[in-house]
Design a protein around this motif. Structure first.
Motif, PDB file in Angstrom:
ATOM      1  N   ALA A   1      -7.331   4.382  -3.794  1.00 24.72           N
ATOM      2  CA  ALA A   1      -6.338   3.507  -3.160  1.00 24.72           C
ATOM      3  C   ALA A   1      -6.246   3.759  -1.659  1.00 24.72           C
TER       4      ALA A   1
ATOM      5  N   ILE B   1      -0.853  -7.034  -4.781  1.00 27.44           N
ATOM      6  CA  ILE B   1      -2.037  -6.698  -3.989  1.00 27.44           C
ATOM      7  C   ILE B   1      -3.168  -7.677  -4.287  1.00 27.44           C
TER       8      ILE B   1
ATOM      9  N   LYS C   1      -4.370  -1.794   4.916  1.00 33.34           N
ATOM     10  CA  LYS C   1      -3.071  -1.594   5.545  1.00 33.34           C
ATOM     11  C   LYS C   1      -2.525  -2.949   5.979  1.00 33.34           C
TER      12      LYS C   1
ATOM     13  N   ARG D   1       0.838  -1.210   0.000  1.00 34.69           N
ATOM     14  CA  ARG D   1       0.000   0.000   0.000  1.00 34.69           C
ATOM     15  C   ARG D   1       0.869   1.255   0.000  1.00 34.69           C
TER      16      ARG D   1
ATOM     17  N   ILE E   1      -7.254   0.003  -0.447  1.00 33.96           N
ATOM     18  CA  ILE E   1      -6.147  -0.931  -0.260  1.00 33.96           C
ATOM     19  C   ILE E   1      -5.899  -1.126   1.226  1.00 33.96           C
TER      20      ILE E   1
END
Length: 461
Positions: A177, A119, A183, A72, A181
């Motif tokens: 994002a 990811i 953590k 990230r 996304i």
């Protein structure tokens, strides 16, 4: 796929599309940049080559960084780098500064491409091929629509707009994002307790430096021979330095405890190596068509930039349409059928290129573009799914970076192929010879795919 994963794919897709978008857009702006900075074709072509070289080097480096420090974080930093470089590039006082900002832009976009697949690998645990098909739609669509966007921007504004068009995309991707996304709570490093020596050993700067020197010098040597048309002493010296750095890199990586590129793992998982080799060949074929057909349309058929861009949209639209079907097909049947069909389509499309003449109907030009577009959709999903299948989960970041380096090596090889076949002047006879070479390469791809898939199936049994 649930709504959360769909939004995750959109946020990642908006970021990773910046790399193929910028690598394809600039090709239409070459003539305008040549006029603006009073350069010859060989000099201005380095605006393209510098992007490819920087991407080929940066993507495995950023993949390694993402494995260590968080995907990230690297993704968001990449967006900031692209934002800054896209704002500064239009202010370049000369061509050298434009090259510098172009390289910085390439590094920023590489941070997102190298991390994007990782990811997906980490956070999407079901129907990964369907998720990859969404990323493929962004990648292939951006690459194919880039020339059309650039043609419109150059026609109505000027070359500066080719960089400024990134700004709204970067802002949108950053917002998505930041929100979507996840953590990462566990990483390989504990930042607060690490000494400089431990950081040094973990990141492997000598390996990164040797890899960079080897790749840059070898590529510059080959590309300079293409640009000048002559083999000079300094070309041989640069190539020798590159080979020496490559040998030193291999020796270092086999000995170090925390290698930048784990060559021993590649030896342990040979399927990973074959995936990258095949991906490089696939991209050599695709970009040889991608760069060759516009020259045919402009210099043989005498179409302008906008009309050429419209014709090339066929490639992108067919990639976009075929990608989601490819994802569902691969989730159900595996990668073998899709990759075999893709190789057959590339062979058929190459034969269609050979059959073109100076007065071929428009449909005869559109058909090979459509065939290659469908093949690209199948490859974009199938090759990434094959990489996921053959790669240990804990090294997916660096593996993704190397995978994308294979993409750019294929792109560079396609440019070299066009230069060798065409020489200084594009000719129709050279274009037909180009098609014949593509047919031979595509037929080789069929044999490679059949052999690799058969070997993989045997190992599975």
């Amino acid at each position: 796929m649930n709504a959360r994963n769909i939004w995750l794919m959109i946020s990642v897709g908006l970021g990773i599309m910046l790399n193929p978008l910028n690598s394809s857009m600039i090709s239409i702006a070459i003539e305008r940049l040549q006029q603006e900075f009073s350069l010859d074709v060989n000099a201005v072509s380095w605006i393209i080559f510098s992007f490819y070289i920087a991407s080929a080097v940066a993507q495995p480096v950023m993949g390694k960084c993402s494995d260590l420090f968080g995907r990230r974080k690297i993704f968001l930093i990449g967006l900031v780098v692209v934002f800054v470089s896209s704002m500064l590039a239009p202010l370049s006082p000369d061509f050298s500064w434009l090259i510098i900002f172009r390289i910085i832009q390439s590094v920023g976009t590489s941070m997102m491409v190298a991390v994007g697949m990782a990811i997906v690998r980490i956070h999407v645990t079901e129907k990964q091929a369907a998720a990859l098909s969404i990323l493929a739609m962004f990648l292939s669509g951006a690459a194919a629509i880039g020339p059309f966007i650039c043609g419109v921007l150059i026609h109505w504004w000027d070359w500066q707009s080719v960089f400024l068009v990134n700004i709204p995309l970067v802002i949108a991707s950053f917002i998505f994002a930041w929100k979507t996304i996840p953590k990462e709570t566990t990483l390989k490093t504990n930042h607060g307790d690490m000494s400089m020596k431990k950081w040094f050993l973990l990141i492997d700067p000598p390996g990164i430096l040797l890899f960079t020197v080897a790749l840059v010098t070898l590529l510059m040597s080959v590309l300079s021979v293409k640009s000048t048309g002559h083999l000079l002493t300094w070309h041989l010296m640069a190539g020798g330095i590159g080979l020496l750095a490559l040998a030193s890199f291999i020796r270092h990586e086999l000995k170090t405890a925390s290698p930048f590129i784990p060559l021993k793992v590649f030896a342990k998982y040979p399927e990973m190596t074959w995936v990258n080799v095949q991906f490089m060949l696939v991209n050599t074929l695709f970009y040889a068509l991608f760069f060759g057909v516009p020259s045919y349309l402009q210099q043989v058929r005498h179409l302008n930039e906008v009309h050429t861009g419209l014709m090339m949209l066929t490639l992108g639209l067919c990639s976009l349409i075929s990608s989601p079907f490819a994802g569902r097909w691969i989730d159900k049947s595996g990668t073998r059928p899709a990759l075999i069909v893709s190789a057959v389509l590339m062979t058929f499309g190459s034969i269609l290129i050979v059959a073109l003449d100076k007065t071929s109907p428009v449909v005869n030009v559109i058909l090979p573009l459509a065939v290659f577009g469908i093949s690209n959709g199948l490859n974009s999903v199938g090759m990434q799914a094959a990489l996921f299948k053959s790669t240990p989960k804990d090294m997916i970041g660096v593996a993704s970076g190397i995978f994308n380096t294979s993409r750019y090596l294929g792109t560079i090889l396609s440019s070299l192929l066009i230069g060798i076949v065409m020489g200084d002047t594009f000719s129709f006879i050279g274009f037909q010879m180009h098609g014949i070479i593509l047919t031979v390469l595509a037929a080789s791809l069929i044999m490679m795919t059949l052999r690799r898939q058969k070997s993989s199936a045997t190992q599975t049994l």
